[in-house]
Design a protein around this motif. Structure first.
Motif, mmCIF file in Angstrom:
data_model
loop_
_atom_site.group_PDB
_atom_site.id
_atom_site.type_symbol
_atom_site.label_atom_id
_atom_site.label_comp_id
_atom_site.label_asym_id
_atom_site.label_seq_id
_atom_site.Cartn_x
_atom_site.Cartn_y
_atom_site.Cartn_z
ATOM 1 N N ILE A 11 0.838 -1.208 0.000
ATOM 2 C CA ILE A 11 0.000 0.000 0.000
ATOM 3 C C ILE A 11 0.865 1.247 0.000
ATOM 4 O O ILE A 11 0.555 2.241 -0.675
ATOM 5 N N ASN A 12 1.977 1.208 0.749
ATOM 6 C CA ASN A 12 2.917 2.337 0.706
ATOM 7 C C ASN A 12 3.421 2.563 -0.717
ATOM 8 O O ASN A 12 3.538 3.699 -1.185
ATOM 9 N N GLN A 15 0.716 4.108 -2.748
ATOM 10 C CA GLN A 15 0.580 5.538 -2.436
ATOM 11 C C GLN A 15 1.671 6.361 -3.102
ATOM 12 O O GLN A 15 1.412 7.418 -3.691
ATOM 13 N N THR A 18 0.850 6.496 -6.904
ATOM 14 C CA THR A 18 -0.210 7.428 -7.312
ATOM 15 C C THR A 18 0.274 8.870 -7.245
ATOM 16 O O THR A 18 -0.096 9.698 -8.085
ATOM 17 N N MET A 19 1.124 9.180 -6.255
ATOM 18 C CA MET A 19 1.696 10.520 -6.200
ATOM 19 C C MET A 19 2.602 10.768 -7.410
ATOM 20 O O MET A 19 2.550 11.833 -8.037
ATOM 21 N N TYR A 140 -3.343 1.566 9.342
ATOM 22 C CA TYR A 140 -2.735 2.327 8.247
ATOM 23 C C TYR A 140 -3.390 3.706 8.189
ATOM 24 O O TYR A 140 -4.615 3.826 8.295
ATOM 25 N N TYR A 143 -5.142 9.129 5.699
ATOM 26 C CA TYR A 143 -4.739 10.167 4.744
ATOM 27 C C TYR A 143 -3.972 9.572 3.565
ATOM 28 O O TYR A 143 -4.146 9.992 2.429
ATOM 29 N N ARG A 144 -3.139 8.579 3.834
ATOM 30 C CA ARG A 144 -2.396 7.935 2.738
ATOM 31 C C ARG A 144 -3.350 7.191 1.813
ATOM 32 O O ARG A 144 -3.141 7.141 0.595
ATOM 33 N N LEU A 145 -4.393 6.602 2.369
ATOM 34 C CA LEU A 145 -5.397 5.946 1.533
ATOM 35 C C LEU A 145 -6.150 6.964 0.682
ATOM 36 O O LEU A 145 -6.516 6.689 -0.466
ATOM 37 N N ILE A 147 -4.839 9.711 -0.517
ATOM 38 C CA ILE A 147 -3.945 10.050 -1.621
ATOM 39 C C ILE A 147 -4.084 9.031 -2.753
ATOM 40 O O ILE A 147 -4.143 9.389 -3.935
ATOM 41 N N ILE A 148 -4.165 7.749 -2.381
ATOM 42 C CA ILE A 148 -4.363 6.701 -3.391
ATOM 43 C C ILE A 148 -5.687 6.921 -4.120
ATOM 44 O O ILE A 148 -5.763 6.847 -5.347
#
Length: 306
Positions: A11-12, A15, A18-19, A140, A143-145, A147-148
């Motif tokens: 997942i990291n 993320q 996607t960025m 997890y 916020y990181r999710l 971003i995805i």
């Protein structure tokens, strides 16, 4: 290594991917339509992050800051295209590289003059500060999710715009034969300004969202720009689909390499040496990946003009 850790690192990697897609999609769009090598693309990433941090701090609203970051990056991109980039379309690529490198220095020193050398800090809103539970029980950051999710939404929106709208038809035509669409009455100058502003807005969105995960500082766009160039070379220059697949591939490979390579070497050498060698190889991994892909697919995975 547990399955939970593997899921978390995947997942990291997604993320990060996607960025990188937000950065690379604007970069490959500009190069595909205009044939322009834009080293200053990372500066729009920095502009988006700074505008978001400043407006969020002043207004207390992260979403207002996010909108301001995207608008500021798009407006800056349009202004740069009108003043500088427009004079470079028919110049050699070396001239484009030198001129856009000069823009990097101008943006960096201008930002340092306005905001100083100390980093700014950007915090996501309270409702995005929680954690989601992954399979296996690991927590997890939400916020990181997000971003995805934003990256996926932008990918879908770009697909719809480019493949289903009149603007997308003009963009595709501009990639194939810009002289012909000019002869058919399309205002090439306005199209180029719009495309460049779109690319800058995507970079600004990436910077605005990632600014909440790290400090907002001068020069923050240059390391990401290098990765974005790797992404578009792997995916195929000018291909939005290639930018998406290339970004996810680079994000996952880079993340897993940094976690698992030191652990792998730790099985047959001292821990200090394993960490040093593993970290060094992990830093080279995406470039090795790029070399291998180009050996078999010289134009990238999804060449835009095959």
């Amino acid at each position: 290594m547990s399955v939970t850790l593997l899921i978390e690192q995947l997942i990291n990697g997604l993320q990060l991917g996607t960025m990188l897609f937000l950065m690379a999609s604007g970069l490959t769009l500009v190069f595909g339509v205009m044939g322009l090598i834009n080293l200053a693309h990372g500066s729009f990433y920095m502009v988006g992050a700074y505008a978001t941090a400043v407006v969020s701090a002043a207004s207390g609203s992260f979403l207002l800051g996010l909108a301001a970051g995207v608008i500021a990056a798009a407006a800056t991109g349009a202004l740069v295209e009108l003043i500088v980039i427009r004079r470079l379309y028919h110049r050699p690529h070396l001239d484009q590289v030198l001129a856009t490198f000069a823009l990097i220095l101008i943006f960096s020193e201008g930002t340092r003059w306005l905001f100083g050398s100390s980093p700014l800090w950007l915090n996501p809103p309270e409702w995005l500060n929680g954690f989601a539970t992954l399979p296996g029980g690991a927590r997890y950051p939400i916020y990181r999710l997000v971003i995805i999710g934003v990256g996926i939404a932008v990918a879908i929106a770009l697909y719809v715009v480019i493949s289903r709208t009149r603007l997308g038809m003009r963009i595709r035509a501009g990639e194939s034969d810009r002289e012909m669409i000019g002869a058919l009455g399309v205002n090439i100058a306005k199209l180029y300004t719009l495309v460049f502003a779109m690319g800058a807005a995507l970079a600004g969105l990436a910077g605005a969202m990632v600014g909440a995960l790290q400090s907002v500082q001068v020069g923050m766009g240059e390391p990401v720009l290098i990765l974005a160039f790797v992404v578009i070379v792997i995916g195929g220059i000018g291909s939005i689909k290639g930018a998406l697949f290339g970004a996810i591939l680079v994000g996952v490979v880079d993340t897993l390499g940094r976690v698992y390579l030191p652990a792998l070497f730790n099985n047959f050498m001292p821990a200090s040496e394993a960490t040093a060698i593993g970290a060094a190889l992990a830093a080279m991994l995406i470039y090795i990946l790029m070399a291998v892909i180009l050996a078999f697919k010289p134009k990238g995975l999804f060449a835009a003009h095959d």
